[in-house]
Design a protein around this motif. Structure first.
Motif, mmCIF file in Angstrom:
data_model
loop_
_atom_site.group_PDB
_atom_site.id
_atom_site.type_symbol
_atom_site.label_atom_id
_atom_site.label_comp_id
_atom_site.label_asym_id
_atom_site.label_seq_id
_atom_site.Cartn_x
_atom_site.Cartn_y
_atom_site.Cartn_z
ATOM 1 N N GLN A 101 11.713 44.394 50.079
ATOM 2 C CA GLN A 101 10.491 44.401 50.857
ATOM 3 C C GLN A 101 10.455 45.629 51.759
ATOM 4 O OE1 GLN A 101 9.959 40.900 53.234
ATOM 5 N NE2 GLN A 101 7.761 41.241 53.494
ATOM 6 N N ARG A 157 8.319 47.573 54.835
ATOM 7 C CA ARG A 157 7.331 47.440 55.899
ATOM 8 C C ARG A 157 7.225 48.757 56.658
ATOM 9 N NH1 ARG A 157 8.611 41.513 58.640
ATOM 10 N NH2 ARG A 157 8.108 40.242 56.782
ATOM 11 N N VAL A 158 5.973 49.169 56.916
ATOM 12 C CA VAL A 158 5.727 50.392 57.674
ATOM 13 C C VAL A 158 4.665 50.068 58.720
ATOM 14 C CG1 VAL A 158 5.032 52.810 57.594
ATOM 15 C CG2 VAL A 158 6.216 51.788 55.635
ATOM 16 N N LYS A 159 4.973 50.367 59.975
ATOM 17 C CA LYS A 159 4.042 50.071 61.062
ATOM 18 C C LYS A 159 2.707 50.791 60.868
ATOM 19 C CE LYS A 159 3.690 49.984 66.103
ATOM 20 N NZ LYS A 159 4.343 50.335 67.392
ATOM 21 N N LYS A 193 -0.755 48.286 55.725
ATOM 22 C CA LYS A 193 -0.718 46.978 55.088
ATOM 23 C C LYS A 193 -0.236 47.150 53.658
ATOM 24 C CE LYS A 193 -3.331 42.800 54.096
ATOM 25 N NZ LYS A 193 -4.596 42.040 54.279
ATOM 26 N N ILE A 194 0.834 46.446 53.323
ATOM 27 C CA ILE A 194 1.401 46.506 51.978
ATOM 28 C C ILE A 194 1.318 45.098 51.396
ATOM 29 C CG2 ILE A 194 3.446 47.032 50.597
ATOM 30 C CD1 ILE A 194 4.363 48.830 52.954
ATOM 31 N N CYS A 242 -1.324 49.565 49.080
ATOM 32 C CA CYS A 242 -0.955 49.974 50.439
ATOM 33 C C CYS A 242 -2.094 50.800 51.037
ATOM 34 C CB CYS A 242 0.336 50.799 50.417
ATOM 35 S SG CYS A 242 0.816 51.414 52.062
ATOM 36 N N ARG A 290 -4.167 50.776 58.184
ATOM 37 C CA ARG A 290 -5.058 49.778 58.772
ATOM 38 C C ARG A 290 -6.222 50.394 59.549
ATOM 39 N NH1 ARG A 290 -2.821 44.628 58.668
ATOM 40 N NH2 ARG A 290 -0.597 44.531 58.170
ATOM 41 N N CYS A 301 2.939 58.473 54.300
ATOM 42 C CA CYS A 301 2.659 57.684 55.509
ATOM 43 C C CYS A 301 2.632 58.576 56.750
ATOM 44 C CB CYS A 301 3.707 56.583 55.678
ATOM 45 S SG CYS A 301 3.602 55.266 54.450
#
Length: 370
Positions: free
Chosen positions: A3, A5-7, A10-11, A21, A24, A46
């Protein structure tokens, strides 16, 4: 699959089980085919999106500043409904004001706007400086009801006057110049010029005029810049020119040499080359412009004695003041001579009809002795 996660991103897996992805705040999507999830390319993408977002945020006008007021006005329906040329000119003025966009609203007053106006005149000339003043006036006017500024501080700033001795743009054409140009123009150019000469239509409106806007012997339409309705009777001279239009399939009345609708830039290019050639042959003087034909119509009508309201109605102007502007070079000497002759006759008539009063004051005898 581990998994990731990137601040700020949304993935998720869509209903087809495909990973997606997006950022936001901006909604910017990352192509996971080119930058697989969790790869170095993915994290680089990103960071690029974050950097762009921060740069745009820094560029955005701050609350309570001149920049915010300008943006607020540009977002109004009023601005969006302006003619494309006017919107373009206003955006150029906004670009000029960009260096002072962070000026707090509470320090804006008439002296400050006057200083901006003066600086603009030095940097970009008196005409565009007046446009900067006009833009600010509109910005303030539309933001007062929103409570973003207290008053229209540009209203009392005096517009810059045209420098003494500077020639007017778009001067009227002489009859001789009109005849020379028409006699040398190619058919598809000649009819376009004849349409402008005999209607006073703005060049852009003339080129966009559709065939279905001619009903019988009248041209019906709306002026692009002001939105004013126009109804122009077709004169015999104009009808003769329209009868000689080369056949074409375009929906517009006018067509180019390929039978297609003219674009404004296309006709302007053809006109410039044609005009330059006539100037080199010394057949015409310099200074002829397409918009000058509009001034020619207004000037001719003014010299013929028509009032400004009637001229404004023909030209599709909201106010008679613009008709006055277009006809400013009208030669009124002959008509003013008639006016003065009438004035003299009236003075003479009144002098003869007025009898000396019995109670008139006699000259002071002491003054006679003196």
């Amino acid at each position: 699959m581990r998994q990731v996660r990137v601040k700020g991103f949304k993935i998720f897996s869509d209903r087809h089980g495909k990973m997606r992805c997006y950022h936001r705040k901006t909604g910017h999507k990352i192509d996971l085919q080119k930058a697989p999830l969790g790869s170095a390319e993915f994290f680089a993408e990103c960071e690029t999106i974050r950097a762009i977002t921060e740069a745009q945020k820094a560029k955005a006008p701050k609350a309570g500043t001149l920049g915010e007021l300008i943006k607020s006005y540009i977002d109004t329906e009023h601005f969006q409904n302006l003619a494309a040329a006017t919107r373009r000119d206003y955006r150029r003025c906004a670009d000029f004001l960009e260096p002072i966009k962070d000026t707090p609203v509470h320090v804006i007053d008439t002296p400050l706007v006057s200083g901006i106006h003066d600086k603009a005149a030095e940097k970009i000339g008196w005409r565009r400086a007046n446009m900067v003043r006009t833009l600010l006036s509109e910005v303030f006017r539309y933001n007062i009801p929103k409570g973003l500024i207290m008053s229209n501080y540009a209203k009392d700033v005096i517009p810059k006057r045209r420098p003494r001795g500077k020639t007017y743009a778009n001067r009227p054409w002489s009859i001789e110049e009109q005849e020379v140009v028409l006699s040398h123009a190619k058919p598809h150019v000649r009819v376009a010029l004849a349409l402008m000469m005999n209607t006073g239509l703005d060049p852009s409106d003339a080129l966009k005029l559709r065939k279905d806007q001619i009903d019988g012997n009248t041209i019906w339409g709306v002026r692009g810049k002001t939105g004013e309705e126009i109804a122009i009777p077709i004169s015999p001279t104009l009808q003769a020119a329209l009868n000689r239009i080369p056949e074409h399939e375009a929906e517009t009345v006018l067509g180019n040499s390929r039978g297609e609708a003219w674009t404004y830039n296309g006709f302007s290019t053809v006109w410039h080359r044609f005009k330059t050639a006539l100037e080199k042959e010394e057949l015409i003087a310099s200074g002829l412009t397409l918009k000058g034909l509009r001034h020619t119509v207004a000037t001719t009508l003014r010299e013929a004695g028509l009032d400004e309201r009637r001229i404004a109605d023909l030209l599709g102007q909201k106010t008679p003041s613009m008709a006055r502007h277009y006809s400013r070079s009208a030669n009124l000497a002959d008509k003013n001579r008639e006016t003065m002759a009438t004035l003299e006759k009236e003075i003479e008539r009144r002098t003869k009809t007025v009898k000396p009063s019995a109670k008139s004051v006699k000259p002071d005898q002491n003054e006679d002795k003196a």
